[in-house]
Write a protein that holds these residues in place. Sequence first.
Motif, PDB file in Angstrom:
ATOM      1  N   THR A  10       0.791  -0.640  -0.075  1.00 11.96           N
ATOM      2  CA  THR A  10       0.203   0.209  -0.337  1.00 11.96           C
ATOM      3  C   THR A  10       1.065   1.349  -0.010  1.00 11.96           C
ATOM      4  O   THR A  10       2.582   0.926   0.339  1.00 11.96           O
ATOM      5  CB  THR A  10      -0.857   0.463   1.814  1.00 11.96           C
ATOM      6  N   VAL A  11       0.452   2.622  -0.071  1.00 12.01           N
ATOM      7  CA  VAL A  11       1.008   3.819  -0.287  1.00 12.01           C
ATOM      8  C   VAL A  11       1.508   3.550   1.123  1.00 12.01           C
ATOM      9  O   VAL A  11       3.194   3.660   1.062  1.00 12.01           O
ATOM     10  CB  VAL A  11       0.137   5.138  -1.026  1.00 12.01           C
ATOM     11  N   GLN A 114      -2.643   2.117  -8.479  1.00 10.61           N
ATOM     12  CA  GLN A 114      -2.634   3.015  -6.872  1.00 10.61           C
ATOM     13  C   GLN A 114      -1.619   4.003  -6.679  1.00 10.61           C
ATOM     14  O   GLN A 114      -2.052   4.471  -5.471  1.00 10.61           O
ATOM     15  CB  GLN A 114      -2.149   1.948  -5.825  1.00 10.61           C
ATOM     16  N   MET A 115      -1.548   4.081  -8.199  1.00 11.17           N
ATOM     17  CA  MET A 115      -0.636   5.544  -7.864  1.00 11.17           C
ATOM     18  C   MET A 115      -0.114   6.077  -9.140  1.00 11.17           C
ATOM     19  O   MET A 115      -0.522   5.427 -10.410  1.00 11.17           O
ATOM     20  CB  MET A 115       1.039   5.342  -7.467  1.00 11.17           C
ATOM     21  N   VAL A 133      -3.280  14.954  -5.406  1.00 10.79           N
ATOM     22  CA  VAL A 133      -3.540  14.478  -3.877  1.00 10.79           C
ATOM     23  C   VAL A 133      -4.752  15.280  -2.701  1.00 10.79           C
ATOM     24  O   VAL A 133      -4.758  14.410  -1.990  1.00 10.79           O
ATOM     25  CB  VAL A 133      -2.228  15.166  -2.935  1.00 10.79           C
ATOM     26  N   GLU A 136      -7.582  13.321  -3.146  1.00 10.07           N
ATOM     27  CA  GLU A 136      -7.115  11.578  -3.101  1.00 10.07           C
ATOM     28  C   GLU A 136      -6.621  10.571  -4.450  1.00 10.07           C
ATOM     29  O   GLU A 136      -6.491   9.089  -3.937  1.00 10.07           O
ATOM     30  CB  GLU A 136      -8.513  10.606  -3.117  1.00 10.07           C
ATOM     31  N   PRO A 138      -2.596   8.990  -5.364  1.00  3.35           N
ATOM     32  CA  PRO A 138      -0.904   9.250  -4.595  1.00  3.35           C
ATOM     33  C   PRO A 138      -0.476   9.453  -5.881  1.00  3.35           C
ATOM     34  O   PRO A 138      -0.925   8.983  -7.177  1.00  3.35           O
ATOM     35  CB  PRO A 138      -1.219   7.756  -4.353  1.00  3.35           C
ATOM     36  N   SER A 140       3.898   9.797  -7.598  1.00  2.16           N
ATOM     37  CA  SER A 140       4.942   9.463  -7.653  1.00  2.16           C
ATOM     38  C   SER A 140       5.734  10.700  -8.422  1.00  2.16           C
ATOM     39  O   SER A 140       5.337  10.419  -8.510  1.00  2.16           O
ATOM     40  CB  SER A 140       5.611   8.096  -7.834  1.00  2.16           C
ATOM     41  N   ALA A 181       3.314  14.227  -3.211  1.00  2.00           N
ATOM     42  CA  ALA A 181       4.189  13.038  -3.924  1.00  2.00           C
ATOM     43  C   ALA A 181       4.903  12.400  -2.648  1.00  2.00           C
ATOM     44  O   ALA A 181       5.133  12.473  -1.740  1.00  2.00           O
ATOM     45  CB  ALA A 181       5.578  13.271  -4.305  1.00  2.00           C
ATOM     46  N   SER A 182       4.467  11.582  -2.980  1.00  2.00           N
ATOM     47  CA  SER A 182       4.429  10.485  -1.822  1.00  2.00           C
ATOM     48  C   SER A 182       5.476   8.970  -2.525  1.00  2.00           C
ATOM     49  O   SER A 182       6.021   7.689  -1.397  1.00  2.00           O
ATOM     50  CB  SER A 182       3.374   9.011  -1.789  1.00  2.00           C
ATOM     51  N   ILE A 203      10.298  10.764   1.588  1.00  2.00           N
ATOM     52  CA  ILE A 203       9.485  10.495   0.925  1.00  2.00           C
ATOM     53  C   ILE A 203      11.203   9.162   0.450  1.00  2.00           C
ATOM     54  O   ILE A 203      11.833   9.395  -0.147  1.00  2.00           O
ATOM     55  CB  ILE A 203       9.116  10.729   0.030  1.00  2.00           C
TER      56      ILE A 203
END
Length: 271
Positions: A10-11, A114-115, A133, A136, A138, A140, A181-182, A203
């Motif tokens: 998951t993130v 998922q991103m 973001v 909702e 995610p 990169s 950013a994640s 991150i």
Amino acid sequence: MAIQEDKPWTVPALADAKREGRRLAMLTAYDAVFARVFDRNGVDLILVGDSLGMVVKGEGSTLPVTVDDIAYHTAAVASHLTRALLVADLPFQADATPERALDAATRLLQAGAQMVKLEGAAAHKLDVIRFLVEREIPVSAHLGLTPQSVLRFGGFKVQGREERAASKLREDARAVADAGASLLVLECVPTALAQAITAASAIPTIGIGAGPHCDGQVLVLHDMLGLDGGHRRPKFVKDFLVEGGSIAGAVQAYCAAVRDGSFPDAAHAYQ
């Protein structure tokens, strides 16, 4: 250290991995069969990259790739994943405005991503990251050699060797993280610079031609398998099929080398 084994990624788990010192293994994939093999043999993240323009469609760059292309391949890859986290590229100009990026990113998440990943840290790119973001999605980031900028760069060249450029990359890395950013991909930057950015980054960083000190590594699957796509092979590429003996074995060898820090070594990095 809490090691992620069979649980789906998951993130938030990416941040846990950075904090716990667990290196992340990432590969590109574009179809269901490779996705299944990668997912079952230890790959943590899979990227449906706009690299498909070159290695799947035979184009000379990533620029001709469309949102339709990425969405199609994302759905194919997503259909066979149970563990790996799926990231999809926003192709050239899909992130030109926040509204365009939202439309494209929504399609890619609905296809199974998922991103989403986007290149650069100009002011409008930071606006896009924040915009997504806040809704909702995610994100990169991707800095260093950003292939969608190939025309401006004048080719595929190492970035950040001069101090001014290195300082700008460090600033940009902070900016994309601050924007929300994640994850951060660093492509073709000197080892010492990537190490400094990773140490300072809140991150996780994923390197490709960025030395061994990033929080993870990514390769295009064709490069990891030593396949000749008709393009010049970058210095950071390594053929893992030779030592793995099979595609599954190559994936296992790649993941093991990323996690124990033996890949990339000095021969596969830029100084």
